[in-house]
Design an enzyme around this catalytic site. Structure first.
Site, PDB file in Angstrom:
ATOM      1  N   ILE A 119       0.821  -1.206   0.000  1.00 23.33           N
ATOM      2  CA  ILE A 119       0.000   0.000   0.000  1.00 23.33           C
ATOM      3  C   ILE A 119       0.855   1.256   0.000  1.00 23.33           C
ATOM      4  CG2 ILE A 119      -0.244   0.105   2.524  1.00 23.33           C
ATOM      5  CD1 ILE A 119      -2.926   0.999  -0.121  1.00 23.33           C
ATOM      6  N   SER A 152      11.141   0.891   8.056  1.00 17.01           N
ATOM      7  CA  SER A 152      10.622  -0.409   7.656  1.00 17.01           C
ATOM      8  C   SER A 152      11.659  -1.477   7.973  1.00 17.01           C
ATOM      9  CB  SER A 152      10.303  -0.424   6.157  1.00 17.01           C
ATOM     10  OG  SER A 152       9.811  -1.687   5.745  1.00 17.01           O
ATOM     11  N   ARG A 153      11.184  -2.663   8.276  1.00 14.87           N
ATOM     12  CA  ARG A 153      12.128  -3.753   8.548  1.00 14.87           C
ATOM     13  C   ARG A 153      12.904  -4.151   7.300  1.00 14.87           C
ATOM     14  NH1 ARG A 153       8.419  -8.260  11.297  1.00 14.87           N
ATOM     15  NH2 ARG A 153       7.127  -7.609   9.531  1.00 14.87           N
ATOM     16  N   LYS A 159      -5.961   3.406   7.303  1.00 13.62           N
ATOM     17  CA  LYS A 159      -7.135   2.699   7.832  1.00 13.62           C
ATOM     18  C   LYS A 159      -6.842   1.210   7.950  1.00 13.62           C
ATOM     19  CE  LYS A 159      -8.214   0.278   4.182  1.00 13.62           C
ATOM     20  NZ  LYS A 159      -8.464  -1.176   4.154  1.00 13.62           N
TER      21      LYS A 159
END
Length: 303
Positions: free
Chosen positions: A11, A33-34, A87
């Site tokens: 996304i 981010s990993r 969301k």
């Protein structure tokens, strides 16, 4: 304004990064981010490291799955950063209420975003329905989980929401356009025998509205809602992007990149105004469905 994007998955790559790149309001200054990164953007693997190293970044946008989101959002708010949430805004209502209280105490903006409300025909549908009496409504929200969430097992884990991950988009539109409050009276939740979250759901509302969510539809996808009123019929199609009145096209379009640019423009306005936007009605209805829903076992699902 400088912004950091947390969670560089599908996304983020499909929507958040292009929207930020095209925005006159934002400079994507860091990612967290990993594993994922964005070319040319400073990257971190831990939110704590980014917050410590970049005090100049005042806004953090979270595109993480719901379950791990709370700790990251809380860390950003405690560091005095404004926060925007993909969301659904969290895994539970209590944790999101905690974030709302924390943002207020910290004097920063919090935005629980609902991207489908920015679809092209939603505002026109809301205006047309205002003052009309809803007699019946039918929502059909069916899509292919393998297309939109390939291999993402988290979506069927506890807290992943299953079919309510897209279904909550329909509920976000519904709660935005209805001229009255909604009351859920029943739900049937189909849960694969090897999963913890539903793959399909059928909802019933006291206002004569029903909803059919399904994650198993192949081929053309269906994101429609239809309403019978005392003054005609209204339909929203293609996820709220096309409007029909009494069966005839009345507006909207399918242009790409309409929703997320609108979200980031709204977030910029909130930050400048020192305001927050934390409407939780779609999440309340989802929680109600899990509370009163009848669970039905269905066939095992594998990606």
């Amino acid at each position: 304004m400088k912004i950091a994007l947390v969670g560089i998955g599908k996304i983020a790559r499909d929507q958040h990064v292009p929207a930020l790149a095209a925005s006159p309001d934002w400079d994507l200054a860091a990612t967290v981010s990993r594993a994922g990164t964005v070319d040319g953007v400073e990257s971190y693997t831990r939110i704590e490291d980014m917050l410590a190293a970049r005090p100049d970044i005042g806004v953090v946008s979270l595109a993480l799955p719901p379950v791990p989101r709370f700790d990251v959002a809380r860390a950003a708010l405690l560091a005095g950063r404004h926060v925007m949430l993909e969301k659904p805004p969290g895994a539970t209502l209590s944790e999101v209420h905690g974030l709302i209280d924390l943002a207020q105490a910290q004097g920063v903006s919090l935005y629980t975003s609902w991207h489908s409300r920015s679809a092209k025909a939603v505002a026109a549908a809301k205006a047309w329905l205002a003052g009309r009496q809803i007699r019946a409504g039918r929502i059909t929200w069916r899509e292919d989980v393998r297309k939109w969430h390939p291999g993402q097992d988290w979506i069927f884990e506890a807290g992943g929401m299953g079919v309510f991950d897209p279904g909550i988009n329909a509920l976000s539109i519904l709660t935005e356009i209805m001229p009255m409050a909604l009351h859920l009276t029943g739900a049937d939740l189909e849960v694969p025998v090897n999963r913890a979250a539903p793959i399909a759901a059928r909802l019933r509302f006291a206002q004569g509205i029903s909803a059919d969510f399904d994650f198993r539809q192949e081929g053309p996808q269906t994101w429609d809602m239809e309403f019978d009123t005392d003054q005609g019929q209204l339909a929203l199609r293609m996820g709220g992007n096309l409007l029909e009145i009494d069966g005839k096209p009345e507006g909207g379009d399918l242009s790409i990149m309409g929703e997320y640019p609108a979200l980031y423009a709204h977030m910029a306005g909130l930050v400048r105004a020192g305001a927050s936007d934390t409407d939780l009605r779609p999440m309340v209805l989802t929680s109600d469905a899990f509370t009163i829903g009848r669970q039905i076992s269905t066939a095992a699902f594998e990606f």
